[in-house]
Write an enzyme that holds these catalytic residues in place. Structure first.
Site, mmCIF file in Angstrom:
data_model
loop_
_atom_site.group_PDB
_atom_site.id
_atom_site.type_symbol
_atom_site.label_atom_id
_atom_site.label_comp_id
_atom_site.label_asym_id
_atom_site.label_seq_id
_atom_site.Cartn_x
_atom_site.Cartn_y
_atom_site.Cartn_z
ATOM 1 N N HIS A 53 8.866 -39.470 8.697
ATOM 2 C CA HIS A 53 8.740 -39.841 10.107
ATOM 3 C C HIS A 53 7.979 -38.706 10.788
ATOM 4 O O HIS A 53 8.114 -37.545 10.383
ATOM 5 C CB HIS A 53 10.099 -39.913 10.790
ATOM 6 N N ASP A 56 10.264 -35.837 11.347
ATOM 7 C CA ASP A 56 10.801 -35.093 10.196
ATOM 8 C C ASP A 56 9.925 -33.866 9.949
ATOM 9 O O ASP A 56 10.401 -32.818 9.516
ATOM 10 C CB ASP A 56 10.756 -35.924 8.904
ATOM 11 N N MET A 87 3.334 -42.944 2.576
ATOM 12 C CA MET A 87 3.831 -43.728 3.706
ATOM 13 C C MET A 87 4.280 -42.835 4.851
ATOM 14 O O MET A 87 4.852 -41.775 4.621
ATOM 15 C CB MET A 87 5.006 -44.576 3.189
ATOM 16 N N GLU A 180 10.288 -53.516 8.078
ATOM 17 C CA GLU A 180 11.569 -53.329 7.380
ATOM 18 C C GLU A 180 12.727 -53.952 8.145
ATOM 19 O O GLU A 180 13.156 -53.443 9.169
ATOM 20 C CB GLU A 180 11.826 -51.827 7.197
ATOM 21 N N LYS A 182 16.657 -55.198 8.936
ATOM 22 C CA LYS A 182 18.026 -54.697 8.760
ATOM 23 C C LYS A 182 18.929 -55.500 9.687
ATOM 24 O O LYS A 182 18.539 -55.769 10.818
ATOM 25 C CB LYS A 182 18.065 -53.202 9.122
ATOM 26 N N GLU A 216 14.759 -53.401 2.012
ATOM 27 C CA GLU A 216 15.671 -52.343 1.531
ATOM 28 C C GLU A 216 16.905 -52.963 0.892
ATOM 29 O O GLU A 216 17.553 -53.837 1.469
ATOM 30 C CB GLU A 216 16.075 -51.422 2.687
ATOM 31 N N HIS A 219 20.029 -53.078 3.026
ATOM 32 C CA HIS A 219 20.008 -53.904 4.231
ATOM 33 C C HIS A 219 20.313 -55.374 3.933
ATOM 34 O O HIS A 219 21.114 -55.999 4.625
ATOM 35 C CB HIS A 219 18.671 -53.753 4.948
ATOM 36 N N ASP A 244 12.317 -50.070 -0.336
ATOM 37 C CA ASP A 244 13.325 -49.016 -0.152
ATOM 38 C C ASP A 244 14.474 -49.267 -1.118
ATOM 39 O O ASP A 244 15.256 -50.218 -0.957
ATOM 40 C CB ASP A 244 13.852 -49.005 1.292
ATOM 41 N N ASP A 254 25.948 -48.788 6.791
ATOM 42 C CA ASP A 254 24.755 -48.515 5.979
ATOM 43 C C ASP A 254 25.004 -47.260 5.148
ATOM 44 O O ASP A 254 25.015 -46.150 5.663
ATOM 45 C CB ASP A 254 23.589 -48.299 6.956
ATOM 46 N N ASP A 256 23.375 -46.227 2.120
ATOM 47 C CA ASP A 256 22.220 -45.558 1.496
ATOM 48 C C ASP A 256 22.625 -44.754 0.260
ATOM 49 O O ASP A 256 22.302 -43.565 0.126
ATOM 50 C CB ASP A 256 21.497 -44.651 2.509
ATOM 51 N N ASP A 286 15.174 -44.730 -0.450
ATOM 52 C CA ASP A 286 15.628 -44.490 0.925
ATOM 53 C C ASP A 286 17.140 -44.333 0.884
ATOM 54 O O ASP A 286 17.882 -45.234 1.274
ATOM 55 C CB ASP A 286 15.213 -45.634 1.845
HETATM 56 C C1 GLT Z 1 16.370 -44.766 8.673
HETATM 57 C C2 GLT Z 1 16.695 -46.157 8.208
HETATM 58 C C3 GLT Z 1 15.856 -46.561 7.077
HETATM 59 C C4 GLT Z 1 14.393 -46.673 7.412
HETATM 60 C C5 GLT Z 1 13.761 -45.415 7.798
HETATM 61 C C6 GLT Z 1 12.367 -45.682 8.313
HETATM 62 S S1 GLT Z 1 14.705 -44.419 8.779
HETATM 63 O O1 GLT Z 1 16.928 -43.824 7.795
HETATM 64 O O2 GLT Z 1 18.084 -46.240 7.864
HETATM 65 O O3 GLT Z 1 16.280 -47.733 6.486
HETATM 66 O O4 GLT Z 1 13.727 -47.059 6.242
HETATM 67 O O5 GLT Z 1 12.241 -45.537 9.670
HETATM 68 MN MN MN Z 2 14.919 -48.016 4.767
HETATM 69 MN MN MN Z 3 19.576 -48.030 4.877
#
Ligand code: GLT
Ligand code: MN
Ligand code: MN
Length: 386
Positions: A53, A56, A87, A180, A182, A216, A219, A244, A254, A256, A286
């Protein structure tokens, strides 16, 4: 064995291995890692690239001279290691200004600021050689429907995407935009919750060929959907621009999680699909290390994501090459020419013949042998075959 190499195209975000372990209830548990340090470490581990980002790399409010110094150090690290930045994306979620949306805020000042930030991130990414621009509409959502905002947000979001694409075109940048979806988090409900809703939106844009998906794992799983199916649809439509990878338990926040750490079978069939599809984009993780971990845990997490992917790739190849699997699949996909001649593109003649069709009784009694097939997949995963 299972040593990641740049040609595997594994990437991590600065925000993933750099995650400091803050959560809604607890403070940071790890120090921030400098971007150039992350580059050197990821290169040592065999990654292909690092994504980011805007914030970041260059925290909001950094004075211009410092910005230049950060960029210089970061570019040197990229040059020293050969790591790529495939990216980039704008952070449209941290600033308090974005609390009721960024590109779909009801306040046009905020919408304009979100767009400005996006254009600047397109510039930054172009300077770093990025060719994929992710748009994650995390704050484009609502907790309250009394505003009547739901029918309005589409036009705002669409206009902003069209604007970005035309700006990129005019600058001569070579971006593909990866959207993306979610379902929720940080908003109670996000307006573009699933791969299906994002695919539908793309068809309404001015330059649909510039837009695709960044689905993702976590998600779709949060929404209780089948990620493998979502990716398959995006692939079939030529819209898988980025992916992702991570893991997630259904009906949870979430998480991750490290790739393959939770839904091993879904991860297996995902790798099977991706590797057979000809998708040659980045395999982006991700995800982040658990909050319990120190820095050693972070690098163990990163190694684990890549290693699991490579192990699953080998397992998927062995599964597809297994003669028993092949025989079952040959029987599964029937190729009887008689009904095949009645299918496909419409013709009046086919329609007439279809009306005469008598379904063979065997079609009702046949078994599909999916118990056998699935057990073979499980046995490959458990390591007792192949
Ligand atoms: C954030 C989010 C991710 C996205 C990122 C891109 S940032 O961490 O949870 O799923 O991919 O902005
Ligand atoms: Mn993501
Ligand atoms: Mn996520």
């Amino acid at each position: 064995m299972y040593q990641p190499r740049p040609e595997h195209k594994f990437t991590f975000g600065l925000w993933t291995v750099g995650n400091i372990g803050r959560d809604p209830f607890g403070e940071a548990v790890r120090e921030r890692l400098e971007p150039d340090y992350v580059v050197y470490r990821l290169a040592e581990l065999g990654a292909y690239g690092v994504n980011l980002h805007d914030e970041d790399l260059i925290p909001r409010g950094t004075p211009p001279a410092e910005r230049e110094a950060i960029l210089r150090r970061f570019k040197k690290a990229l040059q020293d290691t050969g790591l790529k930045v495939p990216m980039v994306t704008a952070n449209l979620f941290s600033d308090p200004a974005f609390k009721d949306g960024a590109l779909t805020s009801p306040d046009p000042w905020v919408r304009a600021y979100a767009l400005k930030k996006s254009l600047e991130t397109l510039d930054l990414g172009a300077e770093l050689g990025a060719q994929i621009y992710v748009v994650w509409p995390g704050r484009e959502g609502a907790e309250v429907d009394a505003t009547g905002k739901a029918p309005r947000v589409w036009a705002w979001f669409r206009e902003a995407l069209d604007f970005m694409a035309e700006y990129a075109e005019e600058q001569g940048y070579n971006y593909r935009f990866a959207l993306e979806p979610k379902p929720n988090e940080p908003r109670g409900d996000i307006y573009l919750p699933t791969v299906g809703s994002m695919l539908a939106l793309i068809g309404t844009l001015k330059h649909p060929h510039r837009f695709g998906l960044n689905p993702e794992f976590a998600h779709e799983t949060m929404a209780g959907l089948n990620f493998v199916h979502a990716v398959a649809q995006a692939l079939e439509m030529g819209k898988l621009f980025h992916i992702d990878l991570n893991d997630q338990r259904m009906s949870r926040f979430d998480q991750d999680l490290r790739f393959g750490s939770e839904n091993l079978k879904a991860a297996f069939f995902l790798v099977d699909l991706l590797e057979a599809s000809g998708y040659d984009g980045p395999r982006h993780f991700d995800a982040h290390a658990l909050r319990t971990e120190d820095e050693a845990g972070v690098w163990a997490f990163a190694r684990g994501c890549m290693r699991t992917y490579l192990i699953l790739k080998e397992k998927a190849q062995a599964f597809r090459a297994d003669p028993e699997v092949k025989a079952l699949l040959e029987a599964y996909y029937q190729a009887d020419p008689e009904p095949l001649a009645l299918l496909g593109a419409y013709s009046r003649e086919k329609a007439q013949r279809l009306k005469q069709l008598e379904l063979p009784e065997a079609c009702r009694s046949r078994g599909y042998a999916l118990e056998q097939l699935d057990q073979l997949a499980v046995e490959h995963l458990l390591g007792v075959r192949g």
